[in-house]
Scaffold this active site. Structure first.
Site, PDB file in Angstrom:
ATOM      1  N   SER A 115       7.082  -0.835   9.007  1.00 36.77           N
ATOM      2  CA  SER A 115       7.921  -0.316   7.917  1.00 36.77           C
ATOM      3  C   SER A 115       9.290   0.043   8.472  1.00 36.77           C
ATOM      4  O   SER A 115       9.414   0.416   9.652  1.00 36.77           O
ATOM      5  CB  SER A 115       7.302   0.936   7.307  1.00 36.77           C
ATOM      6  OG  SER A 115       8.200   1.523   6.370  1.00 36.77           O
TER       7      SER A 115
ATOM      8  N   TYR B 132       3.213   9.097   8.336  1.00 34.96           N
ATOM      9  CA  TYR B 132       3.524   7.703   7.984  1.00 34.96           C
ATOM     10  C   TYR B 132       4.596   7.139   8.917  1.00 34.96           C
ATOM     11  O   TYR B 132       4.416   6.088   9.530  1.00 34.96           O
ATOM     12  CB  TYR B 132       3.985   7.627   6.524  1.00 34.96           C
ATOM     13  CG  TYR B 132       4.248   6.212   6.058  1.00 34.96           C
ATOM     14  CD1 TYR B 132       3.194   5.353   5.757  1.00 34.96           C
ATOM     15  CD2 TYR B 132       5.546   5.722   5.931  1.00 34.96           C
ATOM     16  CE1 TYR B 132       3.432   4.052   5.335  1.00 34.96           C
ATOM     17  CE2 TYR B 132       5.789   4.424   5.509  1.00 34.96           C
ATOM     18  CZ  TYR B 132       4.731   3.596   5.207  1.00 34.96           C
ATOM     19  OH  TYR B 132       4.973   2.303   4.802  1.00 34.96           O
TER      20      TYR B 132
HETATM   21  N1  LIG Z   1       5.879  -1.308  -0.652  1.00 31.26           N
HETATM   22  C1  LIG Z   1       6.814  -1.002   0.196  1.00 31.26           C
HETATM   23  O1  LIG Z   1       7.945  -0.806  -0.187  1.00 31.26           O
HETATM   24  C2  LIG Z   1       6.506  -0.902   1.666  1.00 31.26           C
HETATM   25  C3  LIG Z   1       7.578  -0.660   2.542  1.00 31.26           C
HETATM   26  C4  LIG Z   1       7.326  -0.617   3.898  1.00 31.26           C
HETATM   27  C5  LIG Z   1       6.050  -0.846   4.382  1.00 31.26           C
HETATM   28  N2  LIG Z   1       5.021  -1.067   3.512  1.00 31.26           N
HETATM   29  C6  LIG Z   1       3.691  -1.321   4.092  1.00 31.26           C
HETATM   30  O2  LIG Z   1       3.125  -2.461   3.486  1.00 31.26           O
HETATM   31  C7  LIG Z   1       1.700  -2.343   3.509  1.00 31.26           C
HETATM   32  C8  LIG Z   1       1.166  -2.567   2.083  1.00 31.26           C
HETATM   33  O3  LIG Z   1       1.680  -1.535   1.267  1.00 31.26           O
HETATM   34  P1  LIG Z   1       1.852  -1.659  -0.309  1.00 31.26           P
HETATM   35  O4  LIG Z   1       3.149  -1.054  -0.625  1.00 31.26           O
HETATM   36  O5  LIG Z   1       1.531  -3.022  -0.747  1.00 31.26           O
HETATM   37  O6  LIG Z   1       0.730  -0.596  -0.751  1.00 31.26           O
HETATM   38  P2  LIG Z   1      -0.423  -0.619  -1.865  1.00 31.26           P
HETATM   39  O7  LIG Z   1       0.039  -1.288  -3.090  1.00 31.26           O
HETATM   40  O8  LIG Z   1      -0.878   0.785  -1.929  1.00 31.26           O
HETATM   41  O9  LIG Z   1      -1.557  -1.536  -1.197  1.00 31.26           O
HETATM   42  C9  LIG Z   1      -2.338  -1.056  -0.144  1.00 31.26           C
HETATM   43  C10 LIG Z   1      -3.476  -2.013   0.089  1.00 31.26           C
HETATM   44  O10 LIG Z   1      -4.306  -1.501   1.144  1.00 31.26           O
HETATM   45  C11 LIG Z   1      -5.656  -1.344   0.666  1.00 31.26           C
HETATM   46  N3  LIG Z   1      -6.255  -0.181   1.326  1.00 31.26           N
HETATM   47  C12 LIG Z   1      -5.911   1.131   1.201  1.00 31.26           C
HETATM   48  N4  LIG Z   1      -6.708   1.905   1.954  1.00 31.26           N
HETATM   49  C13 LIG Z   1      -7.565   1.057   2.610  1.00 31.26           C
HETATM   50  C14 LIG Z   1      -8.621   1.253   3.536  1.00 31.26           C
HETATM   51  N5  LIG Z   1      -8.982   2.482   3.954  1.00 31.26           N
HETATM   52  N6  LIG Z   1      -9.302   0.159   3.983  1.00 31.26           N
HETATM   53  C15 LIG Z   1      -8.954  -1.091   3.547  1.00 31.26           C
HETATM   54  N7  LIG Z   1      -7.968  -1.336   2.689  1.00 31.26           N
HETATM   55  C16 LIG Z   1      -7.275  -0.264   2.213  1.00 31.26           C
HETATM   56  C17 LIG Z   1      -5.515  -1.186  -0.856  1.00 31.26           C
HETATM   57  O11 LIG Z   1      -6.667  -1.559  -1.605  1.00 31.26           O
HETATM   58  P3  LIG Z   1      -7.901  -0.537  -1.919  1.00 31.26           P
HETATM   59  O12 LIG Z   1      -7.330   0.613  -2.650  1.00 31.26           O
HETATM   60  O13 LIG Z   1      -8.864  -1.379  -2.738  1.00 31.26           O
HETATM   61  O14 LIG Z   1      -8.481  -0.183  -0.598  1.00 31.26           O
HETATM   62  C18 LIG Z   1      -4.389  -2.176  -1.119  1.00 31.26           C
HETATM   63  O15 LIG Z   1      -4.886  -3.498  -1.143  1.00 31.26           O
HETATM   64  C19 LIG Z   1       1.395  -0.962   4.054  1.00 31.26           C
HETATM   65  O16 LIG Z   1       1.100  -1.048   5.429  1.00 31.26           O
HETATM   66  C20 LIG Z   1       2.689  -0.209   3.844  1.00 31.26           C
HETATM   67  O17 LIG Z   1       2.851   0.852   4.733  1.00 31.26           O
HETATM   68  C21 LIG Z   1       5.219  -1.095   2.164  1.00 31.26           C
END
Ligand SMILES: NC(=O)c1ccc[n+]([C@@H]2O[C@H](COP(=O)([O-])OP(=O)(O)OC[C@H]3O[C@@H](n4cnc5c(N)ncnc54)[C@H](OP(=O)(O)O)[C@@H]3O)[C@@H](O)[C@H]2O)c1
Length: 252
Positions: free
Chosen positions: A146, A159
């Site tokens: 991130s 985080y």
């Molecule tokens: N969106 C952004 O702007 C952003 C920016 C920087 C970095 N990121 C990074 O990108 C990645 C994805 O984030 P996102 O924004 O797409 O978040 P999100 O929409 O909350 O998706 C998170 C995913 O991880 C799964 N998950 C959560 N807890 C889990 C666990 N204990 N075991 C297995 N799977 C789990 C969730 O599904 P379930 O609930 O079914 O488990 C979901 O598929 C993360 O690493 C985040 O830190 C995102």
């Protein structure tokens, strides 16, 4: 175009059921991947995502809560001995609270999933990655870090530090696994639409977009493009890199 082709490749995307993981899973299939395992905690979400992705290719749902080593091992076992060409360690969680109130549980939850799981899962999947690895076409590990691991956001103590640690783990593993023809890189996304970002973007989306040098937030193709690059022949000499995909936000 074969420079960016993933024809015949098998991939696993953790957290592939929504948000950034789903953007990447779709991108890999659209680039020709033969099979993409999508994993998250909820079986129903895995089934639903696999169904949606089947419009682009074969998607296999594998539910697992990878916040423990035992479940990482079980997921690796479900994927089997490979060959696994691409592992995307994407599943992640965040937590925000003022310094004085920040709970111990928010350290465990976030560090277990964001930092330990990529380590345990990559290690458990080494035989499958080695089975895919060749000197000309290495197996690929892509960790989703991130820009919060590069910048210094407030209130998301576990985080931001877990993401900086993932970036460092990426470099350490890249050095160690490179000689085995396995590359390890990280993508550091800026703001992208997802459940994790929904409340933030609803409240401050316009302000955030205005602060990005490119004056917008990320789109699904931006994330798919970075993953396809790193997973394809185009990215086969990139190892140990942390690539911000953020419209230039980390330059501020
Ligand atoms: N969106 C952004 O702007 C952003 C920016 C920087 C970095 N990121 C990074 O990108 C990645 C994805 O984030 P996102 O924004 O797409 O978040 P999100 O929409 O909350 O998706 C998170 C995913 O991880 C799964 N998950 C959560 N807890 C889990 C666990 N204990 N075991 C297995 N799977 C789990 C969730 O599904 P379930 O609930 O079914 O488990 C979901 O598929 C993360 O690493 C985040 O830190 C995102």
């Amino acid at each position: 175009m074969d420079l960016f082709s993933l024809t015949g490749k098998t991939a696993l995307v953790t957290g592939g059921t929504r948000g950034i993981g789903l953007m990447i899973a779709r991108g890999l299939l659209q680039a020709g991947a033969a099979k993409v395992y999508v994993s998250s905690r909820k079986a129903e979400a895995c089934e639903q995502a696999a169904k949606e992705l089947s419009a682009f290719g074969e998607a296999v749902p594998v539910p697992a809560d990878i916040s423990t080593e035992a479940e990482c091992l079980r997921l690796a076992e479900a994927v089997g001995d490979g060959p696994l060409h691409i592992l995307v360690n994407n599943a992640g969680a965040t937590w925000g609270a003022p310094l004085e109130e920040f709970p111990a549980s928010a350290w465990d939850k976030v560090v277990d999933l964001n930092l330990k799981a990529p380590f345990y899962l990559t290690r458990a999947l080494l035989p499958a990655l080695r089975a895919a690895a060749t000197p000309d076409d290495p197996a690929r590990v892509i960790n989703i870090g991130s820009i919060d691991g590069i910048m210094t956001p407030g209130e998301r103590y576990s985080y931001t530090t877990s993401k900086a640690a993932v970036h460092q783990l990426t470099r350490v593993l890249a050095k160690e696994l490179g000689p085995q023809h396995i590359t390890v890189n990280a993508v550091a996304p800026g703001p992208f639409e997802s459940k994790m970002m929904a409340a933030t973007l609803e409240a401050f989306g316009d302000t955030i977009a205005a602060a990005v040098p490119l004056r917008r937030i990320g789109r699904p193709d931006d994330m798919a493009g970075a993953a396809v690059f790193l997973a394809s022949r185009a990215g086969s000499f990139v190892n140990g890199a942390v690539i911000p995909v953020d419209g230039g936000l980390t330059t501020l």
